[in-house]
Design an enzyme around this catalytic site. Structure first.
Site, PDB file in Angstrom:
ATOM      1  N   SER B 124       0.250  -1.217  -0.305  1.00 20.59           N
ATOM      2  CA  SER B 124      -0.033  -0.152   0.139  1.00 20.59           C
ATOM      3  C   SER B 124       0.959   1.040   0.262  1.00 20.59           C
ATOM      4  CB  SER B 124      -1.227   0.093   1.324  1.00 20.59           C
ATOM      5  OG  SER B 124      -2.484   1.208   1.019  1.00 20.59           O
ATOM      6  N   ASP B 223     -10.368  -2.428  -5.890  1.00 23.59           N
ATOM      7  CA  ASP B 223      -9.427  -1.537  -5.125  1.00 23.59           C
ATOM      8  C   ASP B 223      -9.971  -0.632  -5.145  1.00 23.59           C
ATOM      9  OD1 ASP B 223      -7.809   0.021  -3.421  1.00 23.59           O
ATOM     10  OD2 ASP B 223      -6.072  -1.073  -4.169  1.00 23.59           O
ATOM     11  N   HIS B 253      -8.993  -3.691  -1.423  1.00 23.89           N
ATOM     12  CA  HIS B 253      -7.780  -2.926  -0.723  1.00 23.89           C
ATOM     13  C   HIS B 253      -7.569  -4.355  -0.002  1.00 23.89           C
ATOM     14  CE1 HIS B 253      -4.072   0.011  -1.219  1.00 23.89           C
ATOM     15  NE2 HIS B 253      -4.929  -0.114   0.227  1.00 23.89           N
TER      16      HIS B 253
END
Lengths: 392, 318
Positions: B124, B223, B253
């Site tokens: 991320s 996502d 995500h």
């Protein structure tokens, strides 16, 4: 099994994708059952019709998988005279008596896929033994994670748990203890068995300390241990003032301490009083048994909600036909979350199934477990089912 | 029918983990975990795992277990001003703090552990940092990112529903709340992002154009925060055969949400690291990344993974 093996392939291999797709791989491990259990939005927010629709499809898929992978169940199914899997009504899917698990090893996966064989606590004789593979265990944990929202929306950092039972290192293969010990994978936890006065003193002090250190305290254990703790605190003059900052979660029933059982409202009132809870709604119960893969949680109205991947029916103990909603019967479950064995079971619990809108406002199916089956004839019915199966 | 029993005492832990503390000259400290395989076999390589924003070291337990089970030594760290045991508060986090932390750990690994070259796996937000670090440090042999941010401003706009980066400093709210719980001070973060060039998506592309190392980027097709096309634009796959995108169907995500998808991802990621470890540094060619990655040699069981998660949770401090 309801899930396909995860796949991974270059785009070009499958679809003849253009050169622009070079260097791209698609990994598709989706399964319908996992998509529901681990959905972003909780299952209990789905309308009842949608829950029914999803449940039927998942259970039918699970049935096909177990028939393909479990020869003993397939043989039993064929001899039962049930219709083809596509046509059989859910109510007519042949059920396995939980007694079968006391003497037969029933599984739908290869032996090397079994993580462990779990057993019941065996308080009423020979324990049941049930296999679980990785997918089944992950879905069991998912059933807990996905239903915790019926209790509250906690952040993992805010919560401390006291598990009134053995910790991870000491649970061995007793299913109830094993499930309780897994809470440590979700929240910061301390496990203590309240076996004597000294242990109860320690637990009482721990509860006070954790209430001071954490935003929320969860005490989880069988009701007789929770009652032991409350009575001990009363004797010691310990009165907590947890307000809204504690939840007491019971599981596992009274077992061999049935003589001490008190009515649920009285139990909740006693616990709420000793912990100084803002509401008796903070005292909840959950239900599970070694032969069932899904954990059922109570809402604030003290109704146990059943996720859509489990079909539950109360049945007439003589005919095994489902009785109406709100009527007493032998509890049976079709649990699509289990890939390790055909979790299509009839139990020796008497209970009631309700459907529609709950007092908590959520739509769905709920169960109330009333007592163990006492009729000799009914027990004989369950035993007979086991014998049918054993011959397979 | 044979009964195949396993008792708790027989459950092998997948990993042995030790904790180290990197003490900085200014008194702050970065906590580092070193996990290694239980077996005595020679190591395949060394990998550094960088957690996503707000992620804990123990949230990477499964990744560490998969890598260790297949012969890798794994280091994890908690950045400064982050959620775990290292110095500072999450509210003060900036991208440059994250970069400083990663640099410090890489220097420490070379200095204290003799790890001169290694692979980096970043998740991320830390992936955006890793893209920059990897473009500037030659000793990173390969980079694997998972739901890695390439367009910081666009991602933050989706996360918070507002493009705070467009606001003049005086009009910024003092804090924003991440995932309903975590308060982040805006002025420091936004100022750093503007002044150090973290914001523009084009910067990521420029940095990656400079990078020569192989990159495997895992993206989740559902996502809402990191879009597929953003990663594709940054990676420029058509001109970089040493790069690969692995697209996970059905995931958002949070890659750990669905364990079936997480398991498939960890298998692929571990295979990718095994393949990347075989790439000779400086000789990365189109053929360097095989069409498919090797299969795992060993896969941790549910019991191993939960044993490790619980052990690591116990090790962690609040």
């Amino acid at each position: 099994m309801t899930h396909a093996a995860p796949t991974s392939h270059p785009v070009g291999e499958e679809s003849g994708a253009a050169a622009a797709d070079a260097g791209v791989r698609i990994i598709d491990a989706r399964t319908a059952i996992d998509g529901l259990i681990f959905a972003e939005d909780p299952w209990y927010e789905l309308p009842l019709d949608r829950q029914r629709e999803l449940g039927e499809a998942l259970i039918r898929q699970a049935l096909r998988e177990h028939l393909a992978r479990c020869p003993a169940y397939r043989d039993y199914y064929e001899r039962s005279g049930a219709a083809e899997p596509e046509a059989v009504a859910l109510a007519d899917i042949p059920l396995v008596s939980t007694r079968v698990f006391k003497f037969a090893d029933l599984r739908s996966v290869e032996p090397e896929a079994v993580e462990r064989w779990y057993r019941s606590s065996g308080t009423s004789g020979q324990p049941s033994r049930v296999p679980r593979d990785r997918a089944s265990l992950e879905r069991m944990v998912g059933s807990v994670h996905g239903s915790v929202g019926l209790l509250a929306d906690w952040d993992e950092d805010e919560v401390a748990v006291i598990n009134l039972g053995p910790g991870r290192e000491r649970v061995e293969d007793v299913w109830f203890q094993y499930v309780m010990s897994l809470i440590e994978a979700l929240y910061w936890s301390e496990s203590r068995v309240p076996r004597d006065e000294a242990a109860l003193d320690e637990i009482s002090s721990l509860a006070q300390a954790l209430l001071a250190d954490y935003e929320h305290l969860i005490v989880v254990g069988p009701p007789f241990h929770v009652l032991d703790l409350c009575e001990h605190m009363e004797r010691r003059g310990v009165q907590l003032q947890a307000g809204e900052r504690a939840t007491i979660l019971t599981a596992g029933g009274w077992k061999r301490f049935g003589g001490r059982a008190i009515p649920k409202p009285q139990f909740r009132a006693a616990v709420a009083r000793r912990f100084g809870l803002a509401s008796e709604a903070q005292v909840r119960d959950v239900f599970n048994q070694v032969e069932l893969n899904t954990v059922l949680f109570e809402c604030e109205a003290h109704e146990k909600h059943v996720p859509p991947w489990v079909h539950v029916a109360a049945r007439d103990p003589e005919t095994l036909q489902p009785v109406g909603f709100g009527e007493e019967g032998m509890m049976s479950y079709l649990d699509a979350s289990c890939s390790a064995y055909p979790c299509f079971i009839v139990t020796e619990d008497v209970g009631i199934v309700r459907q529609g809108r709950c007092a908590c406002g959520r739509e769905g199916t709920r169960v109330e477990i009333l007592r163990r089956l006492e009729s000799r004839a009914a027990k004989g019915c369950a035993l007979k089912m086991g014998q049918i199966h054993a011959k397979g | 029918m044979p009964r195949d029993e396993k008792s708790e005492s027989e459950i092998p832990a997948a990993v042995t983990t030790e904790e180290s503390v990197l003490r900085l000259d200014d008194g702050r400290q970065i906590v580092i975990w070193h996990s290694r395989p239980q077996s005595e076999a020679p190591l395949r390589g060394t990998v550094l795992l960088a957690p996503g924003f707000c992620g804990r070291m123990y949230s990477l337990a499964a990744t560490a277990a998969y890598l260790c089970a297949n012969g890798f030594a794994v280091y994890r760290y908690d950045p400064l001003d982050h959620r775990g045991p290292s110095s500072g508060e999450l509210a003060d986090f900036t991208m440059s703090t994250g970069r400083f932390s990663m640099d410090q750990v890489l220097d420490w690994l070379a200095r204290e552990r003799g790890v001169e070259s290694l692979g980096v796996i970043a998740t991320s937000l830390s992936a955006r940092i890793a893209y920059r670090v990897a473009s500037e440090r030659a000793k990173i042999r390969y980079l694997v990112t998972a739901v890695g941010v390439t367009d910081l401003r666009a991602t933050l706009t989706r996360v918070f529903g507002v493009d705070h980066m467009a606001s003049p400093p005086a009009e910024l709210p003092p804090t924003v709340v991440f995932e309903d719980r975590h308060h982040i001070r805006t002025l420091g973060f936004a100022t750093d992002a503007h002044e150090r060039g973290w914001n523009p998506a084009a910067t990521t592309r420029v940095e990656l154009d400079r990078a020569t190392l192989p990159i495997v980027a895992f993206i989740a097709r559902d996502d809402d925060w990191v879009l597929e096309r953003e990663v594709e634009e940054a990676l420029d796959l058509a001109n970089h055969p040493e790069r690969r995108m692995c697209k996970l169907e059905g995931s958002g995500h949070n890659l750990a949400k669905n364990p079936r998808i997480a398991q498939a991802m960890l298998r692929e990621l571990t295979g990718a690291v095994m393949a990347l470890e075989n790439c000779t540094s400086g000789e990365v060619q189109r053929a360097a990344l095989p069409p498919s990655f090797p299969a795992l040699e060993r896969e941790p069981t549910f019991e191993m993974l939960t044993t490790q998660v619980i052990a690591e949770r116990r090790r962690s401090t609040r």
